[in-house]
Scaffold this motif. Structure first.
Motif, short mmCIF file in Angstrom:
data_model
loop_
_atom_site.label_atom_id
_atom_site.label_comp_id
_atom_site.label_asym_id
_atom_site.label_seq_id
_atom_site.Cartn_x
_atom_site.Cartn_y
_atom_site.Cartn_z
N HIS A 17 0.83 -1.21 0.00
CA HIS A 17 0.00 0.00 0.00
C HIS A 17 0.87 1.26 0.00
O HIS A 17 0.59 2.21 -0.74
CB HIS A 17 -0.92 -0.01 1.22
CG HIS A 17 -1.61 1.30 1.46
ND1 HIS A 17 -2.67 1.74 0.70
CD2 HIS A 17 -1.36 2.30 2.37
CE1 HIS A 17 -3.05 2.94 1.13
NE2 HIS A 17 -2.27 3.29 2.14
N LEU A 18 1.91 1.27 0.82
CA LEU A 18 2.78 2.45 0.90
C LEU A 18 3.53 2.68 -0.40
O LEU A 18 3.78 3.83 -0.80
CB LEU A 18 3.76 2.28 2.05
CG LEU A 18 3.14 2.28 3.47
CD1 LEU A 18 4.21 2.04 4.52
CD2 LEU A 18 2.43 3.62 3.73
N THR A 19 3.90 1.60 -1.10
CA THR A 19 4.58 1.74 -2.39
C THR A 19 3.68 2.41 -3.41
O THR A 19 4.10 3.32 -4.15
CB THR A 19 5.03 0.36 -2.90
OG1 THR A 19 5.93 -0.23 -1.96
CG2 THR A 19 5.74 0.49 -4.25
N LEU A 20 2.42 1.96 -3.48
CA LEU A 20 1.47 2.56 -4.41
C LEU A 20 1.18 4.02 -4.04
O LEU A 20 1.08 4.89 -4.92
CB LEU A 20 0.16 1.76 -4.42
CG LEU A 20 0.26 0.32 -4.96
CD1 LEU A 20 -1.08 -0.40 -4.76
CD2 LEU A 20 0.65 0.34 -6.43
N GLU A 21 1.07 4.29 -2.75
CA GLU A 21 0.78 5.65 -2.31
C GLU A 21 1.95 6.58 -2.62
O GLU A 21 1.75 7.75 -2.97
CB GLU A 21 0.50 5.65 -0.80
CG GLU A 21 0.16 7.01 -0.22
CD GLU A 21 -1.02 7.67 -0.90
OE1 GLU A 21 -1.03 8.92 -0.98
OE2 GLU A 21 -1.93 6.95 -1.35
N ALA A 22 3.18 6.09 -2.52
CA ALA A 22 4.36 6.92 -2.84
C ALA A 22 4.37 7.31 -4.31
O ALA A 22 4.69 8.45 -4.66
CB ALA A 22 5.64 6.16 -2.48
N ALA A 23 4.00 6.38 -5.19
CA ALA A 23 3.95 6.68 -6.63
C ALA A 23 2.86 7.71 -6.92
O ALA A 23 3.07 8.65 -7.71
CB ALA A 23 3.70 5.40 -7.42
N ALA A 24 1.70 7.56 -6.30
CA ALA A 24 0.61 8.53 -6.50
C ALA A 24 0.99 9.89 -5.95
O ALA A 24 0.66 10.93 -6.54
CB ALA A 24 -0.66 8.02 -5.82
N SER A 25 1.73 9.92 -4.85
CA SER A 25 2.15 11.19 -4.26
C SER A 25 3.11 11.92 -5.19
O SER A 25 3.05 13.15 -5.30
CB SER A 25 2.81 10.93 -2.90
OG SER A 25 3.22 12.13 -2.31
N ARG A 26 4.00 11.19 -5.84
CA ARG A 26 4.92 11.84 -6.80
C ARG A 26 4.15 12.48 -7.95
O ARG A 26 4.50 13.57 -8.40
CB ARG A 26 5.92 10.80 -7.32
CG ARG A 26 7.00 10.44 -6.32
CD ARG A 26 8.12 9.66 -7.00
NE ARG A 26 7.66 8.38 -7.51
CZ ARG A 26 7.69 7.25 -6.81
NH1 ARG A 26 8.15 7.25 -5.57
NH2 ARG A 26 7.27 6.12 -7.35
N GLN A 27 3.11 11.81 -8.42
CA GLN A 27 2.30 12.39 -9.51
C GLN A 27 1.59 13.65 -9.05
O GLN A 27 1.54 14.65 -9.77
CB GLN A 27 1.29 11.34 -10.00
CG GLN A 27 1.93 10.13 -10.66
CD GLN A 27 0.90 9.10 -11.09
OE1 GLN A 27 -0.29 9.22 -10.78
NE2 GLN A 27 1.35 8.07 -11.79
N ARG A 28 1.04 13.62 -7.83
CA ARG A 28 0.37 14.81 -7.31
C ARG A 28 1.35 15.96 -7.13
O ARG A 28 1.01 17.12 -7.40
CB ARG A 28 -0.31 14.48 -5.98
CG ARG A 28 -1.54 13.60 -6.10
CD ARG A 28 -2.31 13.54 -4.79
NE ARG A 28 -1.56 12.85 -3.74
CZ ARG A 28 -1.68 11.56 -3.47
NH1 ARG A 28 -2.53 10.81 -4.18
NH2 ARG A 28 -0.99 11.00 -2.50
N LEU A 29 2.57 15.65 -6.71
CA LEU A 29 3.57 16.69 -6.52
C LEU A 29 3.96 17.33 -7.85
O LEU A 29 4.08 18.56 -7.94
CB LEU A 29 4.81 16.10 -5.84
CG LEU A 29 5.98 17.06 -5.60
CD1 LEU A 29 5.54 18.24 -4.75
CD2 LEU A 29 7.14 16.32 -4.93
N GLU A 30 4.14 16.53 -8.88
CA GLU A 30 4.47 17.08 -10.21
C GLU A 30 3.35 17.98 -10.70
O GLU A 30 3.59 19.05 -11.29
CB GLU A 30 4.73 15.94 -11.19
CG GLU A 30 5.99 15.15 -10.88
CD GLU A 30 6.13 13.92 -11.78
OE1 GLU A 30 5.22 13.71 -12.62
OE2 GLU A 30 7.14 13.19 -11.65
N LEU A 31 2.11 17.57 -10.48
CA LEU A 31 0.96 18.38 -10.89
C LEU A 31 0.91 19.68 -10.10
O LEU A 31 0.65 20.75 -10.67
CB LEU A 31 -0.32 17.57 -10.68
CG LEU A 31 -1.62 18.17 -11.24
CD1 LEU A 31 -1.51 18.35 -12.76
CD2 LEU A 31 -2.80 17.26 -10.91
#
Length: 391
Positions: A17-31
């Motif tokens: 779960h934390l791995t998937l959340e880290a990837a989604a967080s990177r996308q939100r940060l770029e946006l």
């Protein structure tokens, strides 16, 4: 007792779960970085829209009072200065103890640098046992334990002001507290209850303003999103940011909630270098309408170990010299404390009530009750049994 064997079976799912959340967080940060760049040229227009539609916006957002693209180096503080801090702890009321009462303990710290003066390292305890202290809050639907926390917040500030005025020297001085100067919990309180907590705090700030001693709230690991919410104005897909008309239910997926749960500190960690501060922001929290002329401003500072949120009243933010000097003193405190302001850490250490202190407090209370002629003094059978084990 914790069963580590069963717990270990759940760790694999947590790590995935934390791995998937880290990837989604990177996308939100770029946006978010893209929207921040877009806001550079539109800042004045966004602020005007924010002010015009403030009553129709359903989420808390702050107003930048400086250009969004700045990163300002914090000046070196003077070698001769004074830092003052308070923090509080408590013993909560417990029906199973020998008496139903509670204790507030306010830790006090004054650190003089380059002045050959002794520091202040002590605490002020106060015990509350009268019916008006224990049961008054229940008329407003507030539990005694909650009310104790609110009283502690007010006590920390009033003690800080008293200490600052007594210990003031000719050297530059900074007064610090752990946590926010925006008391969000007051929004939920009835007016009569709020009037017993907020006025003493504002009066203490006025005393420090008259003494020209800036007060600062230091927030480590801040979860605030007021600055990120300002960027939601750039992501709004409607002609105007009229949430009450176009998006009345903020719990649902709305077009502008593309950054959540990204925090302000995460975005500014990509912009700031150690020793720099961000844009200065004015908070628009509803409770600040009760703060009279002492609205709260904040900025984010890269203190070397993290991005800290720094809050100050308006009279500090509007005095550039005072603000810069206060930030310099704060940064020196973090460096001396190896990542956290040493004055606040020591105030906490002075305030904390350890297990031995708690036992001695109730022992002293028991002694006084026996002297007063009271019988059957002691803890309940439940409490006594929980303190021992036959296993």
């Amino acid at each position: 007792m914790l069963d580590l064997t069963q717990l270990a079976r759940q760790m694999q799912g947590l790590s995935q779960h934390l791995t998937l959340e880290a990837a989604a967080s990177r996308q939100r940060l770029e946006l978010a970085q893209q929207h921040l760049k877009n806001a550079y040229d539109r800042q004045d227009d966004l602020v005007q829209r924010q002010e015009k539609w403030r009553d129709r916006i359903n989420f808390s957002n702050a107003t930048p009072v400086e250009p969004l693209d700045i990163c300002i180096d914090i000046p070196t503080p003077p070698k001769v200065h004074t830092v003052i801090a308070t923090d509080g702890s408590q013993i909560a009321p417990n029906h199973h103890e020998i008496a139903y009462c509670y204790l507030l303990n306010i830790g006090r710290v004054v650190l003089h640098y380059g002045q050959n003066l002794h520091p202040v390292l002590d605490s002020l305890p106060e015990v509350f046992y009268r019916p008006e202290d224990l049961y008054m809050s229940r008329q407003w639907g507030i539990r005694t334990e909650e009310w104790m926390g609110y009283r502690r917040t007010a006590s920390e500030t009033t003690v800080l002001a008293e200490l600052a005025c007594v210990e003031k020297t000719e050297a530059p001085t900074l007064a610090m507290v752990d946590g926010s100067l925006i008391y969000w919990f007051l929004e939920q309180l009835p007016g009569e209850a709020r009037d017993r907590i907020l006025p003493p705090i504002l009066e203490a700030w006025k005393q420090m303003r008259e003494a020209q001693i800036p007060i600062m709230g230091y927030l480590s690991a801040s979860r605030n999103i007021e600055a990120m919410n300002f960027l939601r104005l750039t992501a709004c897909s409607h002609p105007v940011p009229d949430c009450k008309t176009f998006c009345p239910n903020q719990l649902e997926k709305v077009p502008c909630k593309i950054f959540e749960p990204l925090r302000d500190t995460t975005l500014w960690s990509t912009k700031l270098k150690p020793g720099q501060r961000s844009t200065l922001w004015r908070s628009n929290a509803h409770i600040l309408e009760q703060y009279e002329d002492q609205k709260i401003y904040f900025c984010y500072v890269h203190v070397g170990t993290e991005i800290a949120r720094i809050e100050v009243p308006a009279w500090v933010a509007e005095n550039t010299t005072m603000l810069n000097q206060a930030l310099g003193l704060m940064l020196a405190q973090v460096q001396k404390g190896y990542g956290y302001p040493v004055a606040i850490a020591e105030a906490h250490n002075q305030a904390v009530v350890k297990g031995g202190d708690k036992a001695r407090f109730f022992a002293l209370l028991e002694q006084q009750m026996i002297k007063a002629g009271l019988r059957n003094v002691g803890t309940s059978y439940k409490e006594a049994r929980k303190r021992g084990s036959i296993a």
